[in-house]
Design a protein around this motif. Structure first.
Motif, PDB file in Angstrom:
ATOM      1  N   ALA A 186      10.144 -31.825 -36.550  1.00 34.40           N
ATOM      2  CA  ALA A 186       9.619 -33.227 -37.180  1.00 34.40           C
ATOM      3  C   ALA A 186       9.919 -33.173 -38.941  1.00 34.40           C
ATOM      4  O   ALA A 186      10.827 -32.959 -39.600  1.00 34.40           O
ATOM      5  CB  ALA A 186       9.535 -33.777 -36.787  1.00 34.40           C
ATOM      6  N   ILE A 187       8.183 -32.213 -38.779  1.00 35.74           N
ATOM      7  CA  ILE A 187       8.456 -32.007 -40.244  1.00 35.74           C
ATOM      8  C   ILE A 187       9.707 -30.681 -40.978  1.00 35.74           C
ATOM      9  O   ILE A 187      10.134 -31.763 -42.239  1.00 35.74           O
ATOM     10  CB  ILE A 187       7.015 -31.448 -40.668  1.00 35.74           C
ATOM     11  N   GLU A 188      10.523 -30.210 -40.514  1.00 37.46           N
ATOM     12  CA  GLU A 188      11.212 -29.115 -41.031  1.00 37.46           C
ATOM     13  C   GLU A 188      12.084 -30.191 -40.794  1.00 37.46           C
ATOM     14  O   GLU A 188      13.263 -30.035 -42.130  1.00 37.46           O
ATOM     15  CB  GLU A 188      11.958 -27.854 -40.141  1.00 37.46           C
ATOM     16  N   ASP A 189      12.605 -30.914 -39.863  1.00 38.69           N
ATOM     17  CA  ASP A 189      13.943 -31.922 -40.355  1.00 38.69           C
ATOM     18  C   ASP A 189      13.518 -32.351 -41.688  1.00 38.69           C
ATOM     19  O   ASP A 189      14.781 -32.773 -42.352  1.00 38.69           O
ATOM     20  CB  ASP A 189      14.325 -32.385 -39.255  1.00 38.69           C
ATOM     21  N   LEU A 190      12.629 -32.912 -41.450  1.00 41.58           N
ATOM     22  CA  LEU A 190      11.961 -34.086 -42.570  1.00 41.58           C
ATOM     23  C   LEU A 190      12.437 -33.427 -43.930  1.00 41.58           C
ATOM     24  O   LEU A 190      12.698 -33.589 -45.652  1.00 41.58           O
ATOM     25  CB  LEU A 190      10.920 -34.771 -42.791  1.00 41.58           C
ATOM     26  N   ILE A 191      11.900 -31.910 -44.408  1.00 35.50           N
ATOM     27  CA  ILE A 191      11.842 -31.184 -45.609  1.00 35.50           C
ATOM     28  C   ILE A 191      13.767 -31.013 -45.826  1.00 35.50           C
ATOM     29  O   ILE A 191      14.177 -31.016 -47.114  1.00 35.50           O
ATOM     30  CB  ILE A 191      11.844 -29.685 -45.686  1.00 35.50           C
ATOM     31  N   ALA A 192      13.873 -31.044 -44.951  1.00 35.83           N
ATOM     32  CA  ALA A 192      15.843 -31.076 -45.417  1.00 35.83           C
ATOM     33  C   ALA A 192      16.209 -32.506 -45.730  1.00 35.83           C
ATOM     34  O   ALA A 192      17.489 -32.151 -47.061  1.00 35.83           O
ATOM     35  CB  ALA A 192      16.726 -30.420 -44.024  1.00 35.83           C
ATOM     36  N   GLU A 193      16.032 -33.077 -44.717  1.00 38.76           N
ATOM     37  CA  GLU A 193      15.846 -34.728 -45.739  1.00 38.76           C
ATOM     38  C   GLU A 193      15.140 -34.531 -47.481  1.00 38.76           C
ATOM     39  O   GLU A 193      16.708 -35.139 -48.471  1.00 38.76           O
ATOM     40  CB  GLU A 193      15.408 -35.674 -44.732  1.00 38.76           C
ATOM     41  N   LEU A 194      14.525 -34.416 -47.391  1.00 39.36           N
ATOM     42  CA  LEU A 194      13.379 -34.492 -49.137  1.00 39.36           C
ATOM     43  C   LEU A 194      14.524 -33.918 -49.164  1.00 39.36           C
ATOM     44  O   LEU A 194      14.096 -34.657 -50.725  1.00 39.36           O
ATOM     45  CB  LEU A 194      12.055 -34.217 -48.875  1.00 39.36           C
ATOM     46  N   LYS A 195      15.069 -32.664 -49.448  1.00 40.19           N
ATOM     47  CA  LYS A 195      15.620 -31.898 -50.559  1.00 40.19           C
ATOM     48  C   LYS A 195      16.549 -32.319 -51.224  1.00 40.19           C
ATOM     49  O   LYS A 195      16.932 -31.928 -52.038  1.00 40.19           O
ATOM     50  CB  LYS A 195      16.043 -30.239 -49.268  1.00 40.19           C
ATOM     51  N   LYS A 196      17.530 -33.665 -50.803  1.00 40.99           N
ATOM     52  CA  LYS A 196      18.236 -34.495 -51.394  1.00 40.99           C
ATOM     53  C   LYS A 196      17.893 -35.036 -52.623  1.00 40.99           C
ATOM     54  O   LYS A 196      18.057 -35.672 -53.901  1.00 40.99           O
ATOM     55  CB  LYS A 196      18.472 -35.355 -50.428  1.00 40.99           C
TER      56      LYS A 196
END
Ligand SMILES: Nc1ncnc2c1ncn2[C@@H]1O[C@H](COP(=O)(O)OP(=O)(O)OP(=O)(O)O)[C@@H](O)[C@H]1O
Ligand SMILES: [Mg+2]
Length: 258
Positions: A186-196
């Motif tokens: 869940a955190i890794e998915d979130l990091i991919a989102e936050l990268k935007k």
């Protein structure tokens, strides 16, 4: 939002101990950079110099420069408190204020900075919790204490708290090491989102995680006990994990280390 980081000839000390030797690296905006390397090589130390958290340790000092979009964050005119607001940090162990409500945890930094309007704080809390991918799980219990959440939820709460102040950069020191595999994903998915929206630097001991989440990877190493840590190489993550330039990097990522 999402600024560039340039580190130039950074030497880091704890009193007389030279902990990290001459690091030069750049992190482009909207990029995830992973710091990897053996225990004690200085990953956390370098990370803490990126938002001036290092200098709160008595005797600690740095030589060299850290530039945020070209501005030296160590310049005498710069307020370190402001730097830490602009460059947010998430730690290894989720550290919400346990008895404070979920909502108040998220907006704690803003209240400290003087925002009082309740409606505005509610809006910001919702936006940050949505951004941290936690809103749906907590929207009906915003008044419950932060300590009542699971470990993975608490870590996302800490990420919400960090992004509520709209930083330019997010620093994460082993943010998943206290989490189970599902919370980790869940955190890794979130990091991919936050990268935007953010520039992200993450320290991890998990090679698969570095390979999954980062665009570039920096490998740090120690020449020996008592020697300063140094940056061996930094390159595109794909390159580091398939064909690194240095043998030490290859030995480390393939587990032939030490
Ligand atoms: N507060 C401190 N005071 C003195 N020395 C410190 C302090 N924090 C770290 N060090 C030293 O600086 C060096 C780098 O430590 P650091 O915590 O940055 O390593 P690390 O790469 O993050 O290791 P790990 O993977 O175990 O977290 C080590 O020799 C450590 O003992
Ligand atoms: Mg560390």
């Amino acid at each position: 939002m999402a600024k560039r980081i340039d580190v130039k000839d950074l030497d880091i000390y704890y009193g007389k101990f030279h902990a990290v030797d001459s690091v030069t690296l750049s992190v482009p905006p909207r990029n995830v950079t992973a710091f990897i390397g053996p225990s004690g090589c200085g990953k956390s130390t370098v990370l803490r110099t990126l938002n001036r958290m290092h200098e709160v340790i008595p005797g600690a000092r740095v030589d060299g420069q850290v530039l945020l979009d070209g501005e030296d964050i160590y310049a005498s005119s710069v307020d370190p408190v402001q730097v830490r607001r602009t460059i947010g940090m998430v730690f290894q162990r989720p550290n919400p204020f346990p008895t404070m409500s979920i909502r108040d945890n998220v907006v704690a930094g803003l209240r400290l900075a003087g925002t009082k309007n309740k409606k505005k704080l509610d809006e910001i809390a919702e936006r940050a919790l949505r951004g941290a991918n936690l809103w749906n799980e907590v929207k009906d219990r915003l008044g419950k204490p932060g300590g009542s959440l699971s470990g993975g939820q608490q870590q996302r709460l800490c990420i919400a708290r960090a992004i509520a102040v709209r930083p330019d950069v997010l620093l994460m020191d082993e943010p998943c090491s206290a989490l189970d595999p599902i919370s980790t994903l869940a955190i890794e998915d979130l990091i991919a989102e936050l990268k935007k929206d953010y520039t992200i630097v993450i320290v991890t001991h998990n090679m698969q995680q570095a390979a999954r989440v980062s665009d570039q990877t920096a490998f740090f190493n120690l020449a020996g006990v008592g020697q300063p840590g140094r940056l061996v190489e930094i390159n595109d993550t794909e390159k580091i994990f398939s064909n690194p330039n240095e043998k030490a990097t290859e030995d480390y990522i393939s587990g032939r280390f030490g």
